[in-house]
Design an enzyme around this catalytic site. Structure first.
Site: not given
Ligand code: ASP
Length: 318
Positions: A178, A206, A208-209, A229-230, A232
């Site tokens: 991300t 789906r 995410g965050d 980022t992580g 989510g």
């Molecule tokens: N946070 C993002 C998600 O879960 C993924 C990412 O950080 O690459 O959609």
């Protein structure tokens, strides 16, 4: 009085360790990071707004196939791409987001359009795409976002984990990808922007965050601008970005203390991997992650730009 300026970007956290990428690939990633942060830096240095700076940085990162946003977004279970993005300004906490859009060429610009020209904060799926069309933004076919690298990763993933499984995020070499930016402008305002294709092989619909205000993206001049980022699902459950801001605003702690408590404490305690970049109105800049690495770049107090991939990495750009 003009306030100091500050800027940081990320291209995703992950199990990034020296030796996995070739030197040529590493150099290419550093060059992309430098190009992206430079785009925002030019805006801040000439008195421009933090919102414009974070949008400019993220647009550059969305063009880069190394990162999981815009061109280079990961594949969903049904072989397409669903894009999430959010942007927020700290002066009035105005925000815009898109979730599950399939045809937005520049997802972060699309989020900005939602913020500036709709009466809503977030638009999802076909509603987001329809709104962008009504704003005159040229839609692209969903396969515009295909890249050979992501297709290969998706196919390998399905082969080894099964067609319905999500990526094991602790696996060696796994990275989230991300992209995001946080900035402080010379008028004293902070802003944050985040954009993603989500997680490889995610289920249709789906979210995410990243596009959720307070989870993956937050900006408030009373505390900080944060982009995450992580994994989510964990970032949503920990309300990561808002928790960092709330610790500062209500608890009076500094930015680094707040980021450490959330990324290494709250998030880790429930099993969440990843990181954040954050900037406070006093110019404090934090790049905090609980993974071995995070693609990132930042401006130091003297105005020098730095790029990095691994934990103790630091490449200065004169
Ligand atoms: N946070 C993002 C998600 O879960 C993924 C990412 O950080 O690459 O959609």
């Amino acid at each position: 009085m003009r306030s100091p300026i500050a800027l940081a970007i990320h291209g995703g956290a992950g199990v990034l360790k020296p030796g996995r990428l070739s030197e040529a690939d590493e150099n290419e990633i550093h060059a992309w990071l430098y190009r992206a942060i430079s785009a925002g830096h030019r805006i801040l240095e000439t008195g421009g707004a933090s919102l414009d700076a974070v949008e400019a940085c993220v647009i550059q990162l969305e063009e880069c196939p190394w990162f999981n946003a815009g061109y280079g977004a990961v594949f969903t279970q049904d072989g397409g791409h669903e894009l999430d993005a959010a942007i927020m300004g700290g002066s009035d906490r105005n925000a815009g987001a898109i979730a599950g859009a399939r045809h937005a060429r520049q997802p972060i610009h699309a989020a900005r359009q939602v913020m500036e020209y709709s009466e809503h904060v977030m638009l999802g799926g076909s509603g987001a795409d329809a709104f962008l069309k009504s704003r005159g933004l040229q839609p692209v076919d969903n396969d515009f976002f295909d890249t050979p690298l992501r297709r290969q990763q998706w196919e390998e993933h399905r082969h080894s984990n099964g067609a319905m499984a999500l990526e094991p995020t602790h696996a060696e070499g796994h990275k989230f990808g991300t992209v995001g930016a946080v900035a402080l402008d010379s008028h004293g305002h902070v802003a944050a922007a985040t954009s993603t294709g989500g997680i490889t092989n995610k289920r249709y619909g789906r979210i995410g965050d990243t596009p959720l205000i307070g989870a993956g993206t937050w900006a408030d001049d009373r505390s900080a601008a944060i982009s995450a980022t992580g994994h989510g699902e964990y970032f949503i459950r920990a309300a990561v970005a808002h928790d960092i801001a709330a610790r500062m605003q209500y608890g009076g702690v500094d930015l680094q203390t707040a980021c450490d408590a959330v990324v290494h404490g709250e998030l880790k305690a429930i099993g969440g991997d990843g990181g954040v970049i954050a900037i406070a109105p006093n110019g404090d800049t934090c790049l905090t992650f609980n993974t071995p690495g995070m693609y990132r770049a930042w401006r130091d107090e003297a105005g020098t730009l730095h790029t990095a991939i691994y934990a103790d990495d630091d490449r200065r750009h004169a």
